[in-house]
Each structure stands twice: as C-alpha cells, then as structure tokens.
Design an enzyme around this catalytic site. Structure first.
Site, mmCIF file in Angstrom:
data_model
loop_
_atom_site.group_PDB
_atom_site.id
_atom_site.type_symbol
_atom_site.label_atom_id
_atom_site.label_comp_id
_atom_site.label_asym_id
_atom_site.label_seq_id
_atom_site.Cartn_x
_atom_site.Cartn_y
_atom_site.Cartn_z
ATOM 1 C CB SER A 177 -0.952 0.028 1.357
ATOM 2 O OG SER A 177 -0.218 -0.111 2.378
ATOM 3 C CB THR A 178 4.021 2.348 1.690
ATOM 4 O OG1 THR A 178 3.002 2.208 2.946
ATOM 5 C CG2 THR A 178 4.768 3.621 1.676
ATOM 6 C CG ASP B 113 4.357 -6.570 6.630
ATOM 7 O OD1 ASP B 113 3.581 -6.097 6.263
ATOM 8 O OD2 ASP B 113 4.791 -7.780 5.967
ATOM 9 C CE LYS C 54 10.088 -6.583 1.801
ATOM 10 N NZ LYS C 54 8.888 -5.786 1.352
ATOM 11 C CD GLU D 70 7.517 -7.884 -0.989
ATOM 12 O OE1 GLU D 70 6.461 -7.210 -1.353
ATOM 13 O OE2 GLU D 70 7.927 -8.558 0.131
#
Length: 223
Positions: free
Chosen positions: A27-28, A83, A93, A102
């Site tokens: 979301s960021t 996270d 994460k 990632e």
C-alpha cells in the site's frame, strides 16, 4: 497527504533517468509507482522489475515500462515497503505474500530503499506474524519443523483455501514473539527442507524513509 503517500512519493527522489528500478508490493509503494508513472509521462526513462503480478499490473496501468529480470544486467535501485522495521533497520516482510520475489529483487539491487509509515517502526521484530513461503508438498512436516524452532504456525488461507503465492507456494504465518536474533532465525528457517524463503530481511535495507509525529520526512541509513 497521508503518511504512506508522503513516504511513497519521497522515494521517487532517489530514482534517476535510465535506471532499472525494482518495484515492490504493498500500500505504501503504490504511491511510489503512481508517482513514477507520472514522471514517465513527463519524460523520465526507467525500466521496472516488478516483485509481484499485482505490481506488474499496477506499473503497466501507470505506464511504466516493464522488463523481465533476466533481460537486465543489474537493478540500480529497489523500493519496497515493510511490515516491521527494527531499530537496526532489519525488516519483517511478506504480509502481502510476495516475500520471495521481493527478497530476490532487493538482494540484487545496488541500493535497497524501504518506505515505511511510523506504525511499522519497532525496537525488535516479531509482533507481526513472520511469513514463511513453503512448497505445498510435505507442508505438515514443514510446519512441525518450524514449531521445533519455537514458532506457532498457521497456514494462510484465502476464501477457505490455502493462499497461493505468485510462485504457486503456500505461506505459513509464524509467531515467534520478539525475534532477538533475526539473522540466526532467518538462516535456521531456510535450512528446513520445504522452506523456500522467509520474511526476515536482515542487513539488507540501505535506506528507510519514514515520518515523525509531525509528518516530517525522516531518512534513516544503515551505518
């Protein structure tokens, strides 16, 4: 602007013309990708390496040219969320289920930048469940072996069925409470047969972008 937008857009300042950019998931970093798309329309030349199918679709929507990992010589910069971010800038994460891609992208990037709102900053990792990506075969045995390391393990589900990553694997969400030695736990988890990768990103973040209580941008660097 909210925290995530402030932070996500600030990361764009580190992107230069003709860079290969690892595009994270979440979301960021959504705001990073959207801003990069605006700059591409204004003439910025970059190539994106997405860390998930979701990110690939988002980058394409915003007009960012996408390439396959094997078609680029190097990744100049990777931008991704987290996270949890510890005081040592170690990361937890994988809440979105894209931790394997990632980590591959982040490890290969010359510079790894993390965008994290203030709620993600912690002294020690472990309040957030640690995602571990595992192959479906023998998942019960894999769960037992993680349990032996001290983790309470739950198979992540979606719509009543096991959640599957973009790689066709399962995610085990594991509670280890405070993770005092993330480097050791990262290694021990990855030594378990059936574990593909875990969400501990230790000594990988070069820069963390966040905000203080007044929403002023704060940039933390690995010393």
């Amino acid at each position: 602007m909210n925290e995530k937008q402030i932070i996500g857009e600030k990361a764009v300042d580190f992107v230069e013309d003709n860079m290969v950019v690892g595009l994270g998931t979440g979301s960021t970093v959504f705001y990073t990708i959207r801003k990069l798309g605006q700059l591409v329309k204004q003439g910025l030349h970059i190539t994106g390496i997405p860390t998930s199918i979701q990110t690939e679709e988002l980058a394409t929507k915003f007009g960012i040219p996408i390439s396959k990992f094997e078609d680029v010589e190097q990744i100049d910069i990777a931008i991704d969320g987290a996270d949890e971010v510890s005081s040592e800038l170690d990361l937890l994460k994988g809440g979105g289920g894209a931790l394997l891609r990632e980590k591959i992208v982040a490890r290969e990037a010359k510079t790894f930048i993390v965008v994290a709102d203030s709620s993600k900053l912690v002294q020690k990792l472990g309040s957030f469940l640690l995602p571990v990506e595992v192959i479906p075969f023998g998942v019960g045995v894999t769960k037992k072996n993680i349990y032996r390391l001290g983790g309470n393990v739950n198979l992540r589900e979606s719509k009543g069925k096991p959640f599957k990553t973009d790689n066709g694997n399962y995610i085990l969400d594991c509670s280890f409470s405070d993770i005092l030695s993330p480097k050791v736990l990262e290694r021990e988890l990855n030594m378990i047969p059936g574990v593909v990768e875990n969400g501990l990103f230790v000594e990988m973040a070069d820069t963390v972008i966040t905000v203080d209580q007044e929403n002023n941008v704060v940039i933390k660097k690995l010393i």
